[in-house]
Scaffold this motif. Structure first.
Motif, mmCIF file in Angstrom:
data_model
loop_
_atom_site.group_PDB
_atom_site.id
_atom_site.type_symbol
_atom_site.label_atom_id
_atom_site.label_comp_id
_atom_site.label_asym_id
_atom_site.label_seq_id
_atom_site.Cartn_x
_atom_site.Cartn_y
_atom_site.Cartn_z
ATOM 1 N N GLU A 13 0.820 -1.214 0.000
ATOM 2 C CA GLU A 13 0.000 0.000 0.000
ATOM 3 C C GLU A 13 0.855 1.265 0.000
ATOM 4 O OE1 GLU A 13 -2.311 -3.418 1.322
ATOM 5 O OE2 GLU A 13 -0.404 -2.627 2.036
ATOM 6 N N ALA A 14 1.927 1.269 0.786
ATOM 7 C CA ALA A 14 2.809 2.440 0.839
ATOM 8 C C ALA A 14 3.543 2.622 -0.484
ATOM 9 C CB ALA A 14 3.812 2.299 1.983
ATOM 10 N N ALA A 15 3.992 1.525 -1.075
ATOM 11 C CA ALA A 15 4.692 1.607 -2.356
ATOM 12 C C ALA A 15 3.756 2.108 -3.445
ATOM 13 C CB ALA A 15 5.278 0.243 -2.737
ATOM 14 N N LEU A 16 2.525 1.621 -3.447
ATOM 15 C CA LEU A 16 1.550 2.054 -4.453
ATOM 16 C C LEU A 16 1.209 3.531 -4.286
ATOM 17 C CD1 LEU A 16 -0.204 1.244 -6.833
ATOM 18 C CD2 LEU A 16 -1.975 0.570 -5.199
ATOM 19 N N ALA A 17 1.066 3.984 -3.049
ATOM 20 C CA ALA A 17 0.763 5.396 -2.795
ATOM 21 C C ALA A 17 1.906 6.288 -3.294
ATOM 22 C CB ALA A 17 0.513 5.628 -1.305
ATOM 23 N N ARG A 18 3.133 5.886 -3.033
ATOM 24 C CA ARG A 18 4.289 6.660 -3.501
ATOM 25 C C ARG A 18 4.360 6.642 -5.025
ATOM 26 N NH1 ARG A 18 7.262 10.950 -3.883
ATOM 27 N NH2 ARG A 18 9.404 10.528 -4.466
ATOM 28 N N LEU A 19 4.078 5.506 -5.631
ATOM 29 C CA LEU A 19 4.074 5.407 -7.088
ATOM 30 C C LEU A 19 3.020 6.336 -7.686
ATOM 31 C CD1 LEU A 19 5.163 4.103 -9.644
ATOM 32 C CD2 LEU A 19 3.632 2.169 -9.229
ATOM 33 N N ARG A 24 1.715 11.521 -10.515
ATOM 34 C CA ARG A 24 1.131 12.872 -10.522
ATOM 35 C C ARG A 24 2.203 13.944 -10.744
ATOM 36 N NH1 ARG A 24 -2.022 10.541 -6.536
ATOM 37 N NH2 ARG A 24 -0.738 11.342 -4.853
ATOM 38 N N LEU A 25 3.342 13.800 -10.068
ATOM 39 C CA LEU A 25 4.425 14.767 -10.221
ATOM 40 C C LEU A 25 4.941 14.803 -11.661
ATOM 41 C CD1 LEU A 25 6.453 14.040 -6.958
ATOM 42 C CD2 LEU A 25 5.212 16.154 -7.487
ATOM 43 N N LEU A 26 5.122 13.628 -12.251
ATOM 44 C CA LEU A 26 5.630 13.565 -13.625
ATOM 45 C C LEU A 26 4.599 14.075 -14.625
ATOM 46 C CD1 LEU A 26 7.547 10.168 -13.533
ATOM 47 C CD2 LEU A 26 8.536 12.463 -13.649
ATOM 48 N N GLU A 27 3.333 13.802 -14.379
ATOM 49 C CA GLU A 27 2.289 14.263 -15.294
ATOM 50 C C GLU A 27 2.178 15.788 -15.312
ATOM 51 O OE1 GLU A 27 -0.874 10.584 -15.503
ATOM 52 O OE2 GLU A 27 -1.220 12.138 -14.006
ATOM 53 N N ARG A 28 2.447 16.414 -14.177
ATOM 54 C CA ARG A 28 2.416 17.889 -14.144
ATOM 55 C C ARG A 28 3.541 18.504 -14.960
ATOM 56 N NH1 ARG A 28 1.164 17.961 -8.147
ATOM 57 N NH2 ARG A 28 3.325 18.556 -7.924
ATOM 58 N N ILE A 37 14.045 12.336 -14.079
ATOM 59 C CA ILE A 37 14.727 11.057 -14.293
ATOM 60 C C ILE A 37 14.809 10.278 -12.984
ATOM 61 C CG2 ILE A 37 16.934 9.984 -14.879
ATOM 62 C CD1 ILE A 37 17.256 12.270 -16.973
ATOM 63 N N GLU A 38 15.150 10.960 -11.893
ATOM 64 C CA GLU A 38 15.201 10.306 -10.576
ATOM 65 C C GLU A 38 13.832 9.765 -10.184
ATOM 66 O OE1 GLU A 38 16.769 12.895 -7.559
ATOM 67 O OE2 GLU A 38 18.499 13.434 -8.789
ATOM 68 N N LEU A 39 12.795 10.559 -10.415
ATOM 69 C CA LEU A 39 11.445 10.129 -10.084
ATOM 70 C C LEU A 39 11.037 8.920 -10.922
ATOM 71 C CD1 LEU A 39 9.670 13.591 -9.756
ATOM 72 C CD2 LEU A 39 10.029 11.922 -7.916
ATOM 73 N N TYR A 40 11.378 8.949 -12.199
ATOM 74 C CA TYR A 40 11.063 7.826 -13.077
ATOM 75 C C TYR A 40 11.752 6.551 -12.591
ATOM 76 C CZ TYR A 40 10.545 4.878 -17.146
ATOM 77 O OH TYR A 40 10.242 3.834 -17.970
#
Length: 81
Positions: A13-19, A24-28, A37-40
């Protein structure tokens, strides 16, 4: 502790929430290229972690097997098909 160890310690659940947060961050599109790149990369690790947790959970699920007369006769491994 490295990032893979940290990811491995997260609950599904925590991993999915962070994903979801990373998506959302990348889509913005507001993060600089290096941060994107780090986020990806983090998202990719989290995706693999979630897939592995789901596969493990699926392997542990058992179904009730029924006899021809409809009475329960025991358990059988989960079959996704």
């Amino acid at each position: 502790m490295d990032e893979q160890q940290q990811t491995g310690e997260l609950s599904f659940e925590a991993a999915l929430a962070r994903l979801e947060e990373i998506v959302r961050l990348l889509e913005r599109g507001e993060a600089p290229l290096d941060k994107s790149i780090e986020l990806y990369q983090e998202g990719d690790r989290l995706k693999r972690h979630c897939e592995a947790r789901l596969k493990d959970a699926q392997a542990r699920i058992e179904q009730i097997a029924f006899a021809g007369d409809g009475s329960p006769k025991g358990l059988k491994p989960f079959d996704a098909d």
